[in-house]
Write a protein that holds these residues in place. Sequence first.
Motif, PDB file in Angstrom:
ATOM      1  N   VAL A   5       0.841  -1.203   0.000  1.00  0.00           N
ATOM      2  CA  VAL A   5       0.000   0.000   0.000  1.00  0.00           C
ATOM      3  C   VAL A   5       0.873   1.249   0.000  1.00  0.00           C
ATOM      4  CG1 VAL A   5      -1.954  -1.059   1.217  1.00  0.00           C
ATOM      5  CG2 VAL A   5      -0.136   0.031   2.545  1.00  0.00           C
ATOM      6  N   ASP A   6       0.266   2.348  -0.369  1.00  0.00           N
ATOM      7  CA  ASP A   6       0.861   3.669  -0.185  1.00  0.00           C
ATOM      8  C   ASP A   6       0.568   4.024   1.279  1.00  0.00           C
ATOM      9  OD1 ASP A   6       1.271   6.410   0.103  1.00  0.00           O
ATOM     10  OD2 ASP A   6       0.366   6.925  -1.821  1.00  0.00           O
ATOM     11  N   ARG A   7       1.550   3.817   2.152  1.00  0.00           N
ATOM     12  CA  ARG A   7       1.333   3.933   3.597  1.00  0.00           C
ATOM     13  C   ARG A   7       0.877   5.335   3.992  1.00  0.00           C
ATOM     14  NH1 ARG A   7       3.229  -0.581   6.419  1.00  0.00           N
ATOM     15  NH2 ARG A   7       3.533   0.531   8.389  1.00  0.00           N
ATOM     16  N   ARG A   8       1.486   6.352   3.417  1.00  0.00           N
ATOM     17  CA  ARG A   8       1.094   7.725   3.779  1.00  0.00           C
ATOM     18  C   ARG A   8      -0.358   7.997   3.379  1.00  0.00           C
ATOM     19  NH1 ARG A   8       2.589  12.338   5.838  1.00  0.00           N
ATOM     20  NH2 ARG A   8       1.643  14.239   5.031  1.00  0.00           N
ATOM     21  N   SER A   9      -0.733   7.590   2.172  1.00  0.00           N
ATOM     22  CA  SER A   9      -2.121   7.799   1.733  1.00  0.00           C
ATOM     23  C   SER A   9      -3.084   7.020   2.617  1.00  0.00           C
ATOM     24  CB  SER A   9      -2.296   7.375   0.277  1.00  0.00           C
ATOM     25  OG  SER A   9      -1.641   8.273  -0.570  1.00  0.00           O
ATOM     26  N   LEU A  10      -2.705   5.808   2.979  1.00  0.00           N
ATOM     27  CA  LEU A  10      -3.531   4.982   3.864  1.00  0.00           C
ATOM     28  C   LEU A  10      -3.754   5.691   5.203  1.00  0.00           C
ATOM     29  CD1 LEU A  10      -4.787   2.039   4.235  1.00  0.00           C
ATOM     30  CD2 LEU A  10      -2.652   1.512   5.413  1.00  0.00           C
ATOM     31  N   ILE A  11      -2.685   6.207   5.780  1.00  0.00           N
ATOM     32  CA  ILE A  11      -2.783   6.867   7.082  1.00  0.00           C
ATOM     33  C   ILE A  11      -3.566   8.172   6.982  1.00  0.00           C
ATOM     34  CG2 ILE A  11      -1.462   7.966   8.945  1.00  0.00           C
ATOM     35  CD1 ILE A  11       0.807   5.909   8.283  1.00  0.00           C
ATOM     36  N   VAL A  12      -3.230   9.011   6.010  1.00  0.00           N
ATOM     37  CA  VAL A  12      -3.935  10.291   5.858  1.00  0.00           C
ATOM     38  C   VAL A  12      -5.426  10.054   5.614  1.00  0.00           C
ATOM     39  CG1 VAL A  12      -4.203  12.348   4.396  1.00  0.00           C
ATOM     40  CG2 VAL A  12      -1.914  11.612   5.115  1.00  0.00           C
ATOM     41  N   GLY A  13      -5.745   9.154   4.706  1.00  0.00           N
ATOM     42  CA  GLY A  13      -7.155   8.855   4.422  1.00  0.00           C
ATOM     43  C   GLY A  13      -7.886   8.337   5.644  1.00  0.00           C
ATOM     44  N   ALA A  14      -7.238   7.462   6.402  1.00  0.00           N
ATOM     45  CA  ALA A  14      -7.871   6.921   7.610  1.00  0.00           C
ATOM     46  C   ALA A  14      -8.071   8.013   8.655  1.00  0.00           C
ATOM     47  CB  ALA A  14      -7.018   5.786   8.182  1.00  0.00           C
ATOM     48  N   LEU A  15      -7.086   8.879   8.820  1.00  0.00           N
ATOM     49  CA  LEU A  15      -7.209   9.948   9.816  1.00  0.00           C
ATOM     50  C   LEU A  15      -8.279  10.973   9.440  1.00  0.00           C
ATOM     51  CD1 LEU A  15      -3.450  10.569  10.701  1.00  0.00           C
ATOM     52  CD2 LEU A  15      -5.194   9.443  12.120  1.00  0.00           C
ATOM     53  N   LEU A  16      -8.555  11.110   8.154  1.00  0.00           N
ATOM     54  CA  LEU A  16      -9.542  12.105   7.702  1.00  0.00           C
ATOM     55  C   LEU A  16     -10.871  11.489   7.264  1.00  0.00           C
ATOM     56  CD1 LEU A  16      -7.170  14.406   5.612  1.00  0.00           C
ATOM     57  CD2 LEU A  16      -8.009  14.785   7.949  1.00  0.00           C
ATOM     58  N   HIS A  17     -11.029  10.178   7.404  1.00  0.00           N
ATOM     59  CA  HIS A  17     -12.237   9.532   6.868  1.00  0.00           C
ATOM     60  C   HIS A  17     -13.516  10.029   7.544  1.00  0.00           C
ATOM     61  CE1 HIS A  17     -12.083   6.722  10.311  1.00  0.00           C
ATOM     62  NE2 HIS A  17     -13.337   6.417   9.995  1.00  0.00           N
ATOM     63  N   ASP A  18     -13.430  10.478   8.773  1.00  0.00           N
ATOM     64  CA  ASP A  18     -14.599  11.029   9.472  1.00  0.00           C
ATOM     65  C   ASP A  18     -14.396  12.504   9.827  1.00  0.00           C
ATOM     66  OD1 ASP A  18     -16.306   8.853   9.385  1.00  0.00           O
ATOM     67  OD2 ASP A  18     -15.600   8.014  11.272  1.00  0.00           O
ATOM     68  N   TYR A  19     -13.843  13.260   8.917  1.00  0.00           N
ATOM     69  CA  TYR A  19     -13.527  14.676   9.118  1.00  0.00           C
ATOM     70  C   TYR A  19     -14.753  15.547   8.807  1.00  0.00           C
ATOM     71  CZ  TYR A  19     -10.169  18.623   9.108  1.00  0.00           C
ATOM     72  OH  TYR A  19      -9.464  19.765   9.390  1.00  0.00           O
ATOM     73  N   PHE A  20     -15.898  15.133   9.325  1.00  0.00           N
ATOM     74  CA  PHE A  20     -17.149  15.850   9.043  1.00  0.00           C
ATOM     75  C   PHE A  20     -17.341  17.058   9.948  1.00  0.00           C
ATOM     76  CE2 PHE A  20     -17.938  11.804  11.244  1.00  0.00           C
ATOM     77  CZ  PHE A  20     -18.405  12.243  12.483  1.00  0.00           C
ATOM     78  N   LEU A  21     -16.677  17.094  11.104  1.00  0.00           N
ATOM     79  CA  LEU A  21     -16.583  18.263  11.988  1.00  0.00           C
ATOM     80  C   LEU A  21     -17.906  18.748  12.574  1.00  0.00           C
ATOM     81  CD1 LEU A  21     -13.937  20.291   9.914  1.00  0.00           C
ATOM     82  CD2 LEU A  21     -13.531  18.637  11.761  1.00  0.00           C
ATOM     83  N   TYR A  22     -18.751  17.840  12.985  1.00  0.00           N
ATOM     84  CA  TYR A  22     -19.962  18.194  13.739  1.00  0.00           C
ATOM     85  C   TYR A  22     -20.301  17.016  14.636  1.00  0.00           C
ATOM     86  CZ  TYR A  22     -22.342  15.400  10.111  1.00  0.00           C
ATOM     87  OH  TYR A  22     -22.722  14.393   9.249  1.00  0.00           O
ATOM     88  N   ASP A  23     -21.133  17.267  15.637  1.00  0.00           N
ATOM     89  CA  ASP A  23     -21.552  16.197  16.533  1.00  0.00           C
ATOM     90  C   ASP A  23     -22.844  15.594  15.991  1.00  0.00           C
ATOM     91  OD1 ASP A  23     -22.319  14.477  18.540  1.00  0.00           O
ATOM     92  OD2 ASP A  23     -22.098  15.928  20.157  1.00  0.00           O
ATOM     93  N   TRP A  24     -22.732  14.434  15.394  1.00  0.00           N
ATOM     94  CA  TRP A  24     -23.888  13.810  14.744  1.00  0.00           C
ATOM     95  C   TRP A  24     -24.909  13.287  15.742  1.00  0.00           C
ATOM     96  CZ3 TRP A  24     -24.900   8.510  15.142  1.00  0.00           C
ATOM     97  CH2 TRP A  24     -23.866   7.706  15.615  1.00  0.00           C
ATOM     98  N   HIS A  25     -24.609  13.323  17.029  1.00  0.00           N
ATOM     99  CA  HIS A  25     -25.569  12.890  18.043  1.00  0.00           C
ATOM    100  C   HIS A  25     -26.559  13.996  18.408  1.00  0.00           C
ATOM    101  CE1 HIS A  25     -22.082  10.211  18.573  1.00  0.00           C
ATOM    102  NE2 HIS A  25     -23.009   9.305  18.786  1.00  0.00           N
ATOM    103  N   GLU A  26     -26.233  15.243  18.058  1.00  0.00           N
ATOM    104  CA  GLU A  26     -27.130  16.364  18.355  1.00  0.00           C
ATOM    105  C   GLU A  26     -28.424  16.217  17.559  1.00  0.00           C
ATOM    106  OE1 GLU A  26     -25.046  19.955  17.476  1.00  0.00           O
ATOM    107  OE2 GLU A  26     -23.749  19.792  19.237  1.00  0.00           O
ATOM    108  N   LYS A  27     -29.521  16.611  18.192  1.00  0.00           N
ATOM    109  CA  LYS A  27     -30.822  16.579  17.512  1.00  0.00           C
ATOM    110  C   LYS A  27     -30.842  17.698  16.472  1.00  0.00           C
ATOM    111  CE  LYS A  27     -32.851  13.481  20.176  1.00  0.00           C
ATOM    112  NZ  LYS A  27     -32.424  12.150  19.893  1.00  0.00           N
ATOM    113  N   ASP A  28     -30.713  17.302  15.236  1.00  0.00           N
ATOM    114  CA  ASP A  28     -30.666  18.246  14.129  1.00  0.00           C
ATOM    115  C   ASP A  28     -31.089  17.486  12.874  1.00  0.00           C
ATOM    116  OD1 ASP A  28     -29.782  19.780  11.891  1.00  0.00           O
ATOM    117  OD2 ASP A  28     -28.247  20.742  13.109  1.00  0.00           O
TER     118      ASP A  28
END
Length: 178
Positions: A67-90
Motif C-alpha cells: 500500500v501507499d502507507r502515507r495515503s492509507l494513514i492520511v485517508g484513515a485519519l480524515l475519513h470522518d472529518y465531518f466536523l460536527y456532533d452527529w448525536h445532536e438533535k438536528d
Amino acid sequence: MKNKTVEYDVMQPQKDEVDVVMKELEKTGRMECMKQCIQHGDISVYEHCVRVAVMSLVIAELFKITVDRRSLIVGALLHDYFLYDWHEKDDSHKWHGFFHPSRALENANEDYELNERQKNIILRHMFPLTPVPPVCREAWIVCLADKVCATEETIKPLQLNLIRFLISRRLFRMFYLR
C-alpha cells in the motif's frame, strides 16, 4: 532475582507512524474539533480515526498487502472529518451514515491537499451503506478497519453494561434474597 514482565504493545510501531502523520495534519487542519465530538460510545471522532489508521496498517501488514502507507494513514485519519456532533438533535444529521463521507471529503479538501487515493478512502469508507465501492486497496482496507473499530467501540460499552447488570443482579440475590 525477580522476573520482570515487559509490557509491549504489538501495535506500537504503527501507532508511532500514525502519530507522526497526525502531528503534521494538526498543524493546518481542524483536528481539535474532532476531539470535541463523540463517535461511538465514549470514543471521540479523533480517537476513532487514530484507531482506524492503526488498524489499517495492521491489516495491510498482516495480509502483506502493498500500500501507499502515507495515503492509507492520511485517508484513515480524515475519513470522518465531518466536523460536527452527529448525536445532536438536528434534521441535517438524520442521514449522517449516508452523507458524512462527502462532508468529510469537502472539509478535508478545504484544509489539505489530497491525492486521489486519500479522496477515495474518505468518500468510500462507508461501503456498502453508501452503494459505490472503493477503487483502491487502501480504501478497501480503511473500509474494513473502520467496521472493525466501530464494532469494537460500540460493543465494548454494551459488554460492560451487561457485566455490571449481571454483577448487580447476583449481588442483589446474594444479599437480599437469602
